[in-house]
Enzyme design. Structure first.
Site, PDB file in Angstrom:
ATOM      1  N   HIS A 265       0.833  -1.206   0.000  1.00  0.00           N
ATOM      2  CA  HIS A 265       0.000   0.000   0.000  1.00  0.00           C
ATOM      3  C   HIS A 265       0.873   1.264   0.000  1.00  0.00           C
ATOM      4  O   HIS A 265       0.726   2.134  -0.869  1.00  0.00           O
ATOM      5  CB  HIS A 265      -0.911  -0.024   1.241  1.00  0.00           C
ATOM      6  CG  HIS A 265      -1.838   1.143   1.340  1.00  0.00           C
ATOM      7  ND1 HIS A 265      -3.156   1.078   0.941  1.00  0.00           N
ATOM      8  CD2 HIS A 265      -1.647   2.413   1.772  1.00  0.00           C
ATOM      9  CE1 HIS A 265      -3.729   2.259   1.128  1.00  0.00           C
ATOM     10  NE2 HIS A 265      -2.832   3.088   1.639  1.00  0.00           N
ATOM     11  N   GLU A 266       1.794   1.341   0.944  1.00  0.00           N
ATOM     12  CA  GLU A 266       2.661   2.530   1.010  1.00  0.00           C
ATOM     13  C   GLU A 266       3.580   2.577  -0.212  1.00  0.00           C
ATOM     14  O   GLU A 266       3.884   3.658  -0.716  1.00  0.00           O
ATOM     15  CB  GLU A 266       3.469   2.544   2.309  1.00  0.00           C
ATOM     16  CG  GLU A 266       2.635   2.560   3.593  1.00  0.00           C
ATOM     17  CD  GLU A 266       1.561   3.644   3.641  1.00  0.00           C
ATOM     18  OE1 GLU A 266       1.767   4.729   3.056  1.00  0.00           O
ATOM     19  OE2 GLU A 266       0.507   3.397   4.260  1.00  0.00           O
ATOM     20  N   HIS A 269       1.746   4.441  -2.869  1.00  0.00           N
ATOM     21  CA  HIS A 269       1.831   5.900  -2.672  1.00  0.00           C
ATOM     22  C   HIS A 269       3.205   6.401  -3.122  1.00  0.00           C
ATOM     23  O   HIS A 269       3.325   7.447  -3.753  1.00  0.00           O
ATOM     24  CB  HIS A 269       1.659   6.245  -1.186  1.00  0.00           C
ATOM     25  CG  HIS A 269       0.240   6.187  -0.688  1.00  0.00           C
ATOM     26  ND1 HIS A 269      -0.779   6.922  -1.246  1.00  0.00           N
ATOM     27  CD2 HIS A 269      -0.329   5.493   0.339  1.00  0.00           C
ATOM     28  CE1 HIS A 269      -1.911   6.688  -0.571  1.00  0.00           C
ATOM     29  NE2 HIS A 269      -1.666   5.818   0.384  1.00  0.00           N
ATOM     30  N   GLU A 295      -5.025   7.518  -2.934  1.00  0.00           N
ATOM     31  CA  GLU A 295      -5.503   6.212  -2.483  1.00  0.00           C
ATOM     32  C   GLU A 295      -5.752   5.283  -3.673  1.00  0.00           C
ATOM     33  O   GLU A 295      -5.598   4.072  -3.558  1.00  0.00           O
ATOM     34  CB  GLU A 295      -6.775   6.348  -1.648  1.00  0.00           C
ATOM     35  CG  GLU A 295      -6.519   6.780  -0.225  1.00  0.00           C
ATOM     36  CD  GLU A 295      -5.505   5.915   0.510  1.00  0.00           C
ATOM     37  OE1 GLU A 295      -5.619   4.675   0.457  1.00  0.00           O
ATOM     38  OE2 GLU A 295      -4.600   6.483   1.125  1.00  0.00           O
TER      39      GLU A 295
HETATM   40 ZN    ZN Z   1      -3.078   5.189   1.839  1.00  0.00          ZN
END
Ligand code: ZN
Length: 509
Positions: A265-266, A269, A295
């Protein structure tokens, strides 16, 4: 080049430096700072934030922007310079509307409210949080009033904090349609036997988990010459410059999923931030376009890529080699089913990709009722329980696992809170679908551990632009459509029907 443009760039670079320096301190605060540094760090961050704000709302910036208007009109609208002037003007006009004393009052309330919440949650004490919630609703309405002319109170909050030019009415429509289709899917899945995922909770040594996660995001394209990974309690990504985009993660020895998927997830980003064009550095354009868009990228890499069968055909043998005692006897199919287990649960942050959105939609709807005065804050716990039962078929036994579970309404404005997560899920499927249409080979490449076609497409179409285009414009440029939950629902149908032996829903022509 207009010399006033050079002056604007120089002023914006100074402000960007102050913000980046503050971000370094914030990163240090939650990674390596000894407890004794807490007070001075808080003070330094406050000072830098104030200086950056004062420099940005300086009337001299407004004058420069006015003088540069004719220059901007002579440039192609998509050029970096015209975009910089346009976006800076939008930011400036928003920033000067919100008086500094109001923001100071808000920050004081957040600090007091957060402290109260850290005590109220363990003792399951909603009553003590009620006055804080009432004040937060009042502050949210006052914030909206700095932007008169709105249709619903949440409109300016959504525009400012989540996804520009998106109205509460539009979000409500998209969310209601999504909710109506998600509830029967969740019910059908809950009626099937749950897959065994107990092997994900064996003992997995932390160092091996961290190394595997980092190696995985590196293979996706995360550049360690311009990034690094550190441990923290709440994982996040932070950008000091395009040359230094860091991720943090958390690891649990008895839960393989926690570090793995939070790293993906990170990492998503971070890929976005590392992809921003270098020439936008030290300007307001040098970051992702909105929290919703950001997101969409973390979720794309975490879920659409990182929870796919193709992805694990490549990575699972590697994971097994890293943890032979724990996974040797677990076939890929069983692992794939386990990491995609769907189960109605009470806690948002632990929810799977199907039920997660019901948690967010519920919060969004309750927020609108609070802001519009249709729901009294004192009635919130009951409204929460009723909605939980209706959407997920379960009721929290306590407020601790209900309305008090996240800091949300006690630490931010009410109205635009967790909206970005579901906007992100929706857009991630729209964007991924378009990438597949342009490059059908992406699926096979994922199975070989190759991501350059996908990352290259995302870099060209999204990442390199930074904030040059507004979120709705960028979505339209990339996908040719506006916000729509259809691709996301289609993705869920294709993925979860075989996993749970469900009827594939008929395509709506
Ligand atoms: Zn996030």
């Amino acid at each position: 080049m207009d010399e006033r443009f050079v002056e604007l760039e120089a002023r914006l670079a100074e402000i960007s430096d102050l913000q980046a320096a503050s971000a370094v301190l914030e990163w240090d605060q939650v990674t390596y700072m000894p407890p004794g540094g807490a007070e001075s760090h808080a003070r330094m961050i406050g000072t830098l934030g104030l200086l950056a704000h004062e420099q940005f709302v300086d009337p001299a910036i407004g004058r420069l922007l006015d003088q540069l208007q004719p220059y901007a009109e002579g440039l192609p609208p998509d050029s970096d310079a015209a975009s910089l002037i346009r976006v800076t003007r939008q930011d400036y006009e928003k920033a000067i509307r919100v008086p500094a004393p109001f923001m100071a009052e808000f920050r004081r309330h957040v600090a007091a409210s957060y402290l109260a919440w850290t005590r109220a949650r363990p003792s399951d004490d909603f009553a003590s949080m009620l006055p804080y919630l009432e004040t937060m609703i009042d502050l949210s309405r006052r914030f909206a009033d700095f932007f008169p002319g709105y249709e619903q109170v949440a409109d300016p909050l959504i525009d400012y904090f989540a996804h520009e030019s998106l109205s509460a009415r539009k979000v409500s429509g998209v969310f209601a349609a999504l909710r109506e289709r998600l509830i029967p899917i969740v019910q059908a899945i809950a009626a099937q036997p749950a897959p065994d995922d107990s092997f994900l909770c064996r003992a997995y040594p932390s160092q091996d988990q961290l190394a595997f996660g980092l190696e995985t995001v590196e293979r996706l394209g995360y550049d360690l010459e311009r990034g690094r990974q550190d441990l923290t309690f709440h994982p996040f990504t932070t950008t000091f410059s395009p040359g230094d985009v860091r991720i943090t993660t958390r690891v649990n020895e008895n839960d393989l999923k926690a570090a793995l998927f939070s790293t993906l997830h990170e990492g998503g980003h971070a890929l976005y931030e590392q992809g921003v064009a270098r020439q936008l550095e030290a300007t307001p354009l040098a970051r992702g376009v909105s929290s919703g868009f950001h997101e969409s990228q973390s979720r794309l890499w975490e879920n659409l890529v990182g929870r796919s069968y193709s992805f694990w055909t490549f990575f699972y043998p590697r994971l097994q080699a890293t943890f032979p005692d724990q996974l040797e006897r677990v076939p890929l199919e069983a692992f794939y089913r386990a990491i995609n287990k769907v189960q109605p649960s009470l806690i948002r942050v632990a929810a799977d990709e199907v039920t997660y959105n019901l948690h967010v939609i519920m919060r969004f709807d309750l927020e609108q009722e609070l802001l519009e005065g249709r729901l009294a804050p004192a009635e919130l716990p009951d409204a929460w329980r009723a909605r939980f039962q209706a959407d997920l078929g379960i009721t929290p036994a306590s407020d601790r696992d209900g309305v008090l579970q996240d800091v949300h309404w006690f630490g931010y404005f009410v109205g635009a809170g967790y909206l970005g997560y579901t906007l992100g899920n929706i857009m991630s499927a729209q964007i991924f679908q378009k990438a597949h249409q342009d490059h059908p080979e992406i699926e096979a490449e994922m199975g070989q551990g190759r991501f350059s076609t996908l990352l290259g497409w995302l870099n060209r179409n999204i990442y390199r632009h930074g904030r040059k285009f507004s979120a709705p414009d960028l979505l339209f440029r990339v996908t040719g459509s506006s916000l729509s939950a259809e691709p996301f629902l289609h993705y869920l149908g294709i993925k979860y029907s075989p996993l749970y032996g469900l009827q594939v829903p008929e395509e709506v022509p």
